[in-house]
Design an enzyme around this catalytic site. Structure first.
Site, PDB file in Angstrom:
ATOM      1  N   HIS A  21       0.836  -1.202   0.000  1.00  0.00           N
ATOM      2  CA  HIS A  21       0.000   0.000   0.000  1.00  0.00           C
ATOM      3  C   HIS A  21       0.875   1.257   0.000  1.00  0.00           C
ATOM      4  O   HIS A  21       0.660   2.183  -0.796  1.00  0.00           O
ATOM      5  CB  HIS A  21      -0.917  -0.011   1.228  1.00  0.00           C
ATOM      6  CG  HIS A  21      -1.789   1.186   1.351  1.00  0.00           C
ATOM      7  ND1 HIS A  21      -3.088   1.201   0.923  1.00  0.00           N
ATOM      8  CD2 HIS A  21      -1.548   2.430   1.844  1.00  0.00           C
ATOM      9  CE1 HIS A  21      -3.615   2.383   1.154  1.00  0.00           C
ATOM     10  NE2 HIS A  21      -2.694   3.157   1.723  1.00  0.00           N
ATOM     11  N   GLU A  22       1.868   1.272   0.880  1.00  0.00           N
ATOM     12  CA  GLU A  22       2.746   2.446   0.959  1.00  0.00           C
ATOM     13  C   GLU A  22       3.612   2.578  -0.288  1.00  0.00           C
ATOM     14  O   GLU A  22       3.916   3.690  -0.727  1.00  0.00           O
ATOM     15  CB  GLU A  22       3.614   2.385   2.223  1.00  0.00           C
ATOM     16  CG  GLU A  22       2.829   2.365   3.526  1.00  0.00           C
ATOM     17  CD  GLU A  22       1.796   3.473   3.652  1.00  0.00           C
ATOM     18  OE1 GLU A  22       2.037   4.596   3.180  1.00  0.00           O
ATOM     19  OE2 GLU A  22       0.721   3.202   4.227  1.00  0.00           O
ATOM     20  N   HIS A  69       1.760   4.516  -2.917  1.00  0.00           N
ATOM     21  CA  HIS A  69       1.928   5.959  -2.726  1.00  0.00           C
ATOM     22  C   HIS A  69       3.296   6.406  -3.249  1.00  0.00           C
ATOM     23  O   HIS A  69       3.408   7.408  -3.965  1.00  0.00           O
ATOM     24  CB  HIS A  69       1.836   6.329  -1.242  1.00  0.00           C
ATOM     25  CG  HIS A  69       0.484   6.228  -0.641  1.00  0.00           C
ATOM     26  ND1 HIS A  69      -0.578   7.005  -1.028  1.00  0.00           N
ATOM     27  CD2 HIS A  69       0.016   5.444   0.370  1.00  0.00           C
ATOM     28  CE1 HIS A  69      -1.641   6.708  -0.294  1.00  0.00           C
ATOM     29  NE2 HIS A  69      -1.310   5.746   0.553  1.00  0.00           N
TER      30      HIS A  69
END
Length: 153
Positions: free
Chosen positions: A67-68, A71
């Site tokens: 998920h990170e 980003h």
């Protein structure tokens, strides 16, 4: 797991899932309370909550890292890196990354006291979280006197 092992894990996940290298700083941050991890826009570093590994295990940790990294890679490329952006949602689906982290603690919900009042005339119930002075208030329906019934903790 140390910060160096975390960085190696993030680098390998980045190459496997995204086909791109992760070249910035990765570390655990014990001060994170409500989130599994965060991507720092200014430094391009990724911080992971160590509770993710302790509470949910390696599989959830890999999900938070993916998920990170979504980003991270989108921000580096100058594309939409925020949760509401279509680029971000599309990359989450393509890499099978989770949109949200599972809750890290069970005790996040506050327990409120409940005070129950009743109109003496029409029997209308009033439920309140704060105690109220019944001498100052009247019933909103019939202007009758209000009496305190019970306080539940």
């Amino acid at each position: 797991m140390t910060d160096e092992e975390l960085k190696e894990l993030i680098e390998s996940i980045s190459l496997d899932a995204f086909g791109k290298p992760f070249i910035h700083i990765a570390r655990f941050n014990k001060r994170l309370r409500t989130t599994g991890g965060r991507y720092m826009l200014s430094t391009h570093s990724i911080e992971i909550n160590p509770l993710v590994l302790e509470v949910h295990g390696t599989e959830e940790l890999v999900g938070v890292i993916k998920h990170e990294l979504c980003h991270y890679h989108l921000h580096i490329e100058g594309r939409g890196y925020r949760h509401r952006d279509a680029d971000f949602r599309d990359l989450l689906k393509r890499t099978s990354s989770p949109r949200f982290c599972r809750p890290l603690t069970e005790g996040n919900k506050r327990v409120y006291s409940m005070y129950v009042y009743e109109c003496a005339s029409c029997r209308l119930l009033y439920k309140r979280r704060r105690r109220m002075d019944v001498r100052k208030y009247r019933c909103s329906k019939c202007a009758g006197e209000i009496i305190a019934l019970l306080a539940v903790k």
